[in-house]
Scaffold this motif. Structure first.
Motif, short mmCIF file in Angstrom:
data_model
loop_
_atom_site.label_atom_id
_atom_site.label_comp_id
_atom_site.label_asym_id
_atom_site.label_seq_id
_atom_site.Cartn_x
_atom_site.Cartn_y
_atom_site.Cartn_z
N LEU A 1 0.83 -1.20 0.00
CA LEU A 1 0.00 0.00 0.00
C LEU A 1 0.86 1.25 0.00
N SER A 2 1.92 1.24 0.79
CA SER A 2 2.81 2.39 0.86
C SER A 2 3.44 2.68 -0.50
N ALA A 3 3.94 1.65 -1.15
CA ALA A 3 4.54 1.82 -2.48
C ALA A 3 3.52 2.30 -3.49
N PHE A 4 2.32 1.72 -3.45
CA PHE A 4 1.27 2.10 -4.39
C PHE A 4 0.83 3.54 -4.18
N LEU A 5 0.64 3.92 -2.92
CA LEU A 5 0.18 5.27 -2.62
C LEU A 5 1.24 6.33 -2.91
N LYS B 1 3.33 6.33 -5.58
CA LYS B 1 3.22 6.62 -7.01
C LYS B 1 2.58 5.41 -7.70
N PRO B 2 1.24 5.41 -7.78
CA PRO B 2 0.52 4.24 -8.29
C PRO B 2 1.01 3.71 -9.64
N LYS B 3 1.28 4.59 -10.58
CA LYS B 3 1.67 4.13 -11.92
C LYS B 3 3.07 3.53 -11.95
N ASP B 4 3.93 3.92 -11.00
CA ASP B 4 5.25 3.28 -10.91
C ASP B 4 5.13 1.90 -10.27
N PHE B 5 4.24 1.78 -9.30
CA PHE B 5 4.04 0.50 -8.63
C PHE B 5 3.40 -0.51 -9.57
N MET B 6 2.42 -0.04 -10.35
CA MET B 6 1.65 -0.94 -11.21
C MET B 6 1.39 -0.28 -12.56
N ASP C 1 4.83 10.46 6.07
CA ASP C 1 3.91 10.47 7.21
C ASP C 1 2.46 10.49 6.75
N GLU C 2 2.15 11.11 5.63
CA GLU C 2 0.79 11.08 5.10
C GLU C 2 0.40 9.66 4.71
N ILE C 3 1.33 8.95 4.11
CA ILE C 3 1.07 7.57 3.70
C ILE C 3 0.83 6.70 4.94
N GLU C 4 1.70 6.81 5.94
CA GLU C 4 1.53 6.04 7.18
C GLU C 4 0.20 6.39 7.85
N ASN C 5 -0.15 7.66 7.85
CA ASN C 5 -1.39 8.09 8.50
C ASN C 5 -2.62 7.58 7.79
N GLY D 1 -0.13 0.38 -15.84
CA GLY D 1 -1.42 -0.01 -16.40
C GLY D 1 -2.58 0.13 -15.44
N THR D 2 -2.33 0.61 -14.21
CA THR D 2 -3.42 0.81 -13.27
C THR D 2 -4.36 1.91 -13.78
N LYS D 3 -5.63 1.79 -13.45
CA LYS D 3 -6.61 2.83 -13.80
C LYS D 3 -6.54 4.01 -12.84
N MET D 4 -5.84 3.83 -11.71
CA MET D 4 -5.81 4.90 -10.71
C MET D 4 -4.99 6.07 -11.26
N SER D 5 -5.66 7.21 -11.41
CA SER D 5 -5.01 8.38 -12.01
C SER D 5 -4.35 9.29 -10.98
N PHE D 6 -4.50 8.99 -9.71
CA PHE D 6 -3.92 9.80 -8.64
C PHE D 6 -2.40 9.79 -8.76
N ALA D 7 -1.77 10.97 -8.64
CA ALA D 7 -0.32 11.09 -8.80
C ALA D 7 0.44 10.45 -7.65
N GLY D 8 -0.15 10.41 -6.47
CA GLY D 8 0.50 9.80 -5.32
C GLY D 8 0.67 10.78 -4.17
N LEU D 9 0.97 10.23 -3.01
CA LEU D 9 1.24 11.03 -1.82
C LEU D 9 2.76 11.17 -1.70
N LYS D 10 3.23 12.38 -1.50
CA LYS D 10 4.67 12.63 -1.48
C LYS D 10 5.29 12.46 -0.10
#
Length: 125
Positions: free
Chosen positions: A88-92, A94-99, A113-117, A101-110
């Motif tokens: 989840l941490s890796a996906f959140l 930068k989703p497109k780097d983790f996977m 601490d936001e990811i952990e939270n 072809g993902t449909k998730m268009s979100f750029a990611g959390l930078k």
């Protein structure tokens, strides 16, 4: 003897509990505001552009009933992808780097601490 049993019972219960994210769930609720346009959590949560996320932490990928996943996620799920804290941490981040072809268009959390939270917040559902 009774005291020893109580201690052993408490220890066993503690070890049986799932590990909780290191983050702050209250702060994660605020971070989740970035996710709410596409995802829902909580009682009555329904799929939106993205799947509802109840029970996501520790779950096998691609299992939300009624949601049409990307081919990339379907393939990763078939390969055994589990949404543990590391994935989840890796996906959140930068989703497109983790996977690719993902449909998730979100750029990611930078911010880490936001990811952990947000993961800590999601664990509550």
């Amino acid at each position: 003897m009774l005291k020893s049993r109580l201690i052993l019972t408490a220890l066993a219960a503690t070890l049986a509990m799932p590990a909780l994210a290191d983050g702050d769930a209250d702060k994660g609720k605020k971070v989740f505001n970035k996710c709410k346009a596409c995802h829902a959590v909580g009682e009555g949560a329904a799929n939106k552009v993205g799947p509802q996320l109840n029970g996501i932490v520790g779950a096998a990928a691609g299992q939300v009933e009624g949601f049409k996943y990307s081919d990339a996620l379907t393939e990763a799920a078939a390969g055994g992808l589990v949404w543990d804290e590391d994935n989840l941490s890796a996906f959140l981040t930068k989703p497109k780097d983790f996977m690719n072809g993902t449909k998730m268009s979100f750029a990611g959390l930078k911010k880490e601490d936001e990811i952990e939270n947000v993961i800590a917040y999601l664990q509550g559902f």
